[in-house]
Design a protein around this motif. Structure first.
Motif, mmCIF file in Angstrom:
data_model
loop_
_atom_site.group_PDB
_atom_site.id
_atom_site.type_symbol
_atom_site.label_atom_id
_atom_site.label_comp_id
_atom_site.label_asym_id
_atom_site.label_seq_id
_atom_site.Cartn_x
_atom_site.Cartn_y
_atom_site.Cartn_z
ATOM 1 N N LEU A 151 0.829 -1.208 0.000
ATOM 2 C CA LEU A 151 0.000 0.000 0.000
ATOM 3 C C LEU A 151 0.865 1.260 0.000
ATOM 4 C CD1 LEU A 151 -2.737 -1.055 2.579
ATOM 5 C CD2 LEU A 151 -2.766 -1.248 0.100
ATOM 6 N N LEU A 152 2.011 1.195 0.672
ATOM 7 C CA LEU A 152 2.915 2.353 0.675
ATOM 8 C C LEU A 152 3.462 2.610 -0.723
ATOM 9 C CD1 LEU A 152 4.921 1.848 3.993
ATOM 10 C CD2 LEU A 152 2.733 2.990 3.608
ATOM 11 N N LEU A 153 3.709 1.540 -1.471
ATOM 12 C CA LEU A 153 4.151 1.703 -2.858
ATOM 13 C C LEU A 153 3.059 2.359 -3.691
ATOM 14 C CD1 LEU A 153 6.238 1.135 -5.089
ATOM 15 C CD2 LEU A 153 5.215 -1.123 -5.356
ATOM 16 N N LEU A 154 1.823 1.998 -3.423
ATOM 17 C CA LEU A 154 0.697 2.594 -4.145
ATOM 18 C C LEU A 154 0.597 4.083 -3.872
ATOM 19 C CD1 LEU A 154 -1.936 2.145 -5.836
ATOM 20 C CD2 LEU A 154 -3.102 1.787 -3.658
ATOM 21 N N VAL A 155 0.681 4.474 -2.600
ATOM 22 C CA VAL A 155 0.548 5.890 -2.227
ATOM 23 C C VAL A 155 1.771 6.689 -2.652
ATOM 24 C CG1 VAL A 155 0.357 7.480 -0.282
ATOM 25 C CG2 VAL A 155 -1.018 5.407 -0.325
ATOM 26 N N GLY A 156 2.956 6.157 -2.313
ATOM 27 C CA GLY A 156 4.172 6.910 -2.588
ATOM 28 C C GLY A 156 4.536 6.970 -4.049
ATOM 29 N N GLY A 157 4.276 5.897 -4.795
ATOM 30 C CA GLY A 157 4.669 5.869 -6.201
ATOM 31 C C GLY A 157 3.603 6.372 -7.142
ATOM 32 N N LEU A 158 2.451 5.711 -7.147
ATOM 33 C CA LEU A 158 1.396 6.033 -8.115
ATOM 34 C C LEU A 158 0.778 7.399 -7.854
ATOM 35 C CD1 LEU A 158 -0.556 5.302 -10.404
ATOM 36 C CD2 LEU A 158 -1.937 4.077 -8.720
ATOM 37 N N VAL A 159 0.333 7.638 -6.625
ATOM 38 C CA VAL A 159 -0.401 8.874 -6.329
ATOM 39 C C VAL A 159 0.505 10.092 -6.457
ATOM 40 C CG1 VAL A 159 -1.752 10.097 -4.594
ATOM 41 C CG2 VAL A 159 -1.992 7.625 -4.838
ATOM 42 N N SER A 160 1.748 9.990 -6.001
ATOM 43 C CA SER A 160 2.656 11.143 -6.115
ATOM 44 C C SER A 160 2.941 11.471 -7.578
ATOM 45 C CB SER A 160 3.961 10.871 -5.366
ATOM 46 O OG SER A 160 4.643 9.769 -5.934
ATOM 47 N N ALA A 161 3.104 10.448 -8.414
ATOM 48 C CA ALA A 161 3.349 10.685 -9.840
ATOM 49 C C ALA A 161 2.147 11.367 -10.491
ATOM 50 C CB ALA A 161 3.651 9.363 -10.543
ATOM 51 N N LEU A 162 0.943 10.878 -10.200
ATOM 52 C CA LEU A 162 -0.259 11.474 -10.789
ATOM 53 C C LEU A 162 -0.449 12.904 -10.319
ATOM 54 C CD1 LEU A 162 -2.796 8.504 -10.530
ATOM 55 C CD2 LEU A 162 -1.629 9.349 -12.570
ATOM 56 N N LEU A 210 9.121 11.836 -16.604
ATOM 57 C CA LEU A 210 9.088 11.160 -17.900
ATOM 58 C C LEU A 210 7.745 11.301 -18.593
ATOM 59 C CD1 LEU A 210 10.864 7.833 -16.827
ATOM 60 C CD2 LEU A 210 11.887 9.754 -18.064
ATOM 61 N N ALA A 211 6.660 11.440 -17.822
ATOM 62 C CA ALA A 211 5.311 11.476 -18.386
ATOM 63 C C ALA A 211 4.869 12.912 -18.637
ATOM 64 C CB ALA A 211 4.327 10.789 -17.447
ATOM 65 N N GLN A 252 -0.205 8.801 -19.310
ATOM 66 C CA GLN A 252 1.125 8.194 -19.421
ATOM 67 C C GLN A 252 1.660 7.798 -18.044
ATOM 68 O OE1 GLN A 252 3.712 10.863 -21.516
ATOM 69 N NE2 GLN A 252 2.484 10.856 -23.397
ATOM 70 N N ALA A 253 1.486 8.669 -17.064
ATOM 71 C CA ALA A 253 1.958 8.367 -15.715
ATOM 72 C C ALA A 253 1.236 7.160 -15.134
ATOM 73 C CB ALA A 253 1.752 9.584 -14.811
ATOM 74 N N LEU A 254 -0.076 7.077 -15.374
ATOM 75 C CA LEU A 254 -0.856 5.945 -14.871
ATOM 76 C C LEU A 254 -0.408 4.645 -15.521
ATOM 77 C CD1 LEU A 254 -3.195 5.025 -13.076
ATOM 78 C CD2 LEU A 254 -4.736 5.430 -15.008
ATOM 79 N N PHE A 255 -0.149 4.672 -16.824
ATOM 80 C CA PHE A 255 0.276 3.464 -17.531
ATOM 81 C C PHE A 255 1.618 2.966 -17.005
ATOM 82 C CE2 PHE A 255 2.644 1.416 -20.957
ATOM 83 C CZ PHE A 255 1.785 0.375 -21.285
ATOM 84 N N VAL A 256 2.592 3.874 -16.893
ATOM 85 C CA VAL A 256 3.926 3.473 -16.424
ATOM 86 C C VAL A 256 3.859 2.987 -14.980
ATOM 87 C CG1 VAL A 256 6.271 4.269 -15.963
ATOM 88 C CG2 VAL A 256 5.078 5.039 -18.016
ATOM 89 N N SER A 257 3.104 3.700 -14.133
ATOM 90 C CA SER A 257 2.993 3.312 -12.723
ATOM 91 C C SER A 257 2.321 1.956 -12.585
ATOM 92 C CB SER A 257 2.208 4.373 -11.948
ATOM 93 O OG SER A 257 2.835 5.625 -12.027
ATOM 94 N N PHE A 258 1.251 1.753 -13.349
ATOM 95 C CA PHE A 258 0.523 0.488 -13.262
ATOM 96 C C PHE A 258 1.409 -0.679 -13.717
ATOM 97 C CE2 PHE A 258 -2.366 -2.735 -15.030
ATOM 98 C CZ PHE A 258 -3.155 -2.975 -13.909
#
Length: 371
Positions: free
Chosen positions: A187-198, A281-282, A287-293
């Motif tokens: 879950l920390l990877l989800l919050v720290g990686g995906l949400v911060s990028a978006l 990069l995005a 694009q950010a969602l695709f790379v993060s996912f």
């Protein structure tokens, strides 16, 4: 320091203006922790078993009766022959069929041995393997009872010893005990990686990033200002997850809670660094969602969250060297369940620290104050 403080305040205000994103960050991870920990498991229950009894004797009935009181098995009935058994498996009305041949009791009494057959529906290979293990253990238990009654011991054979199993770290063999520490860090990877990028890429789309670029803010101040809010939110979620793990899932934390938080902060810094790198990069949120996912799925499937990494092919184990989720899940399970100290997880700390520094340096190098 003032610039960093202003950046943190600005990030918090921006998150508050986006209630949908805020709800996703707070509610979705908690729901995921609860649902995955209860639903994602390899425990097999309510197996439908049918019986082809070609003997109809006391021993065959005793063997079948071994399956009746167990919650793992549900006896659906008796079948007349092997052909009907295969049709039952084909229709999905039974998960396994126990075939007891004719002269089963006679062979046991006169020859000291008899054969039975298990037919299993192996479309789900994992389920079939576990069901076979359950059924084989029951048949073995029946065999031990018969040997004890008849006292049949072949010449030169040493009498059997009784083995008593003791399961350490997870004595009840509950799958949620295995899952919760892994899901907690996922879950920390989800919050720290995906949400911060978006969140950062969204600023590009609405033009806020251009306004930041014309300010005298420096790269490290930008990185710190963007990182601190997500690290703090991640720590709040981590605390909620620990509380749920202790009181909802009844998992004792055997190791140091302080050590858990040290690794949580390090892992969140790494995740935010990954999110910042993705954002450089995005060009848009798609694009950010695709790379993060893509990275999230890859990290999760190879991390050992659901299956042991030691059983993966060599190329996957080599790829796991750069998988941060693999290291942090090892730390979570070892510290929470085994009570490991820092010396026991120092290798994982070094790997995570190197990746965190590397990602932050890459993100800082990729960040440009020009459009």
């Amino acid at each position: 320091m003032n610039r960093i403080r202003y950046m943190v305040e600005k990030e918090i205000r921006q998150l508050r203006r986006n209630p949908v994103l805020l709800r996703i960050m707070l509610a979705a991870p908690i729901l995921q922790l609860i649902l995955l920990s209860y639903a994602a498991n390899y425990e097999v229950k309510n197996l439908n078993i049918a019986v082809v009894d070609g003997d109809h004797t006391t021993y065959s009935q005793r063997l079948v009766s071994k399956f009746r009181p167990l919650t793992n098995f549900h006896l659906t009935g008796y079948l007349p022959n092997d052909k009907q058994a295969r049709q039952t498996l084909l229709a999905g009305d039974a998960d396994l069929v126990l075939v007891i041949p004719p002269h089963f009791e006679r062979d046991l009494e006169k020859e000291g041995s008899a054969a039975v057959q298990l037919l299993l529906n192996a479309i789900d290979g994992s389920k079939a393997g576990i069901a076979n293990g359950y059924a084989t253990a029951i048949i073995r238990d029946f065999n031990s009872d018969v040997l004890a009654e008849t006292k049949v011991v072949a010449p030169g054979v040493v009498p059997q010893m009784t083995v008593e199993n003791q399961y350490w770290y997870n004595p009840k063999l509950e799958y949620k005990t295995f899952m919760v520490p892994g899901v907690l860090f996922e879950l920390l990877l989800l919050v720290g990686g995906l949400v911060s990028a978006l969140n950062i890429v969204r600023e590009k789309e609405i033009g806020t990033m251009e306004q930041l670029n014309v300010t005298p803010i420096r790269k490290h101040e930008f990185i710190l200002g963007k990182s601190i809010p997500f690290v703090l939110i991640g720590l709040v979620l981590f605390t909620i997850g620990l509380v749920l793990g202790r009181f909802l899932f009844q998992i004792r934390i055997e190791g140091s809670v302080a050590l858990m938080y040290v690794f949580a902060v390090l892992f969140l810094v790494l995740c935010v660094g990954l999110g910042l790198l993705i954002s450089t990069l995005a060009e848009n949120q798609q694009q950010a969602l695709f790379v993060s996912f893509f990275l999230l799925v890859l990290f999760i499937l190879l991390s050992g969250l659901f299956a042991s990494t030691e059983n993966m092919p060599p190329w996957a184990q080599w790829l796991n060297i750069i998988n941060p989720l693999k290291y942090i899940i090892e730390v979570g399970r070892n510290v929470m369940l085994k009570g490991s100290t820092f010396a026991d997880v120092s290798r994982q700390f070094t790997a995570l620290a190197v990746m965190a520094v590397g990602l932050l340096l890459l993100a800082s190098w990729r960040y440009r104050k020009t459009v």
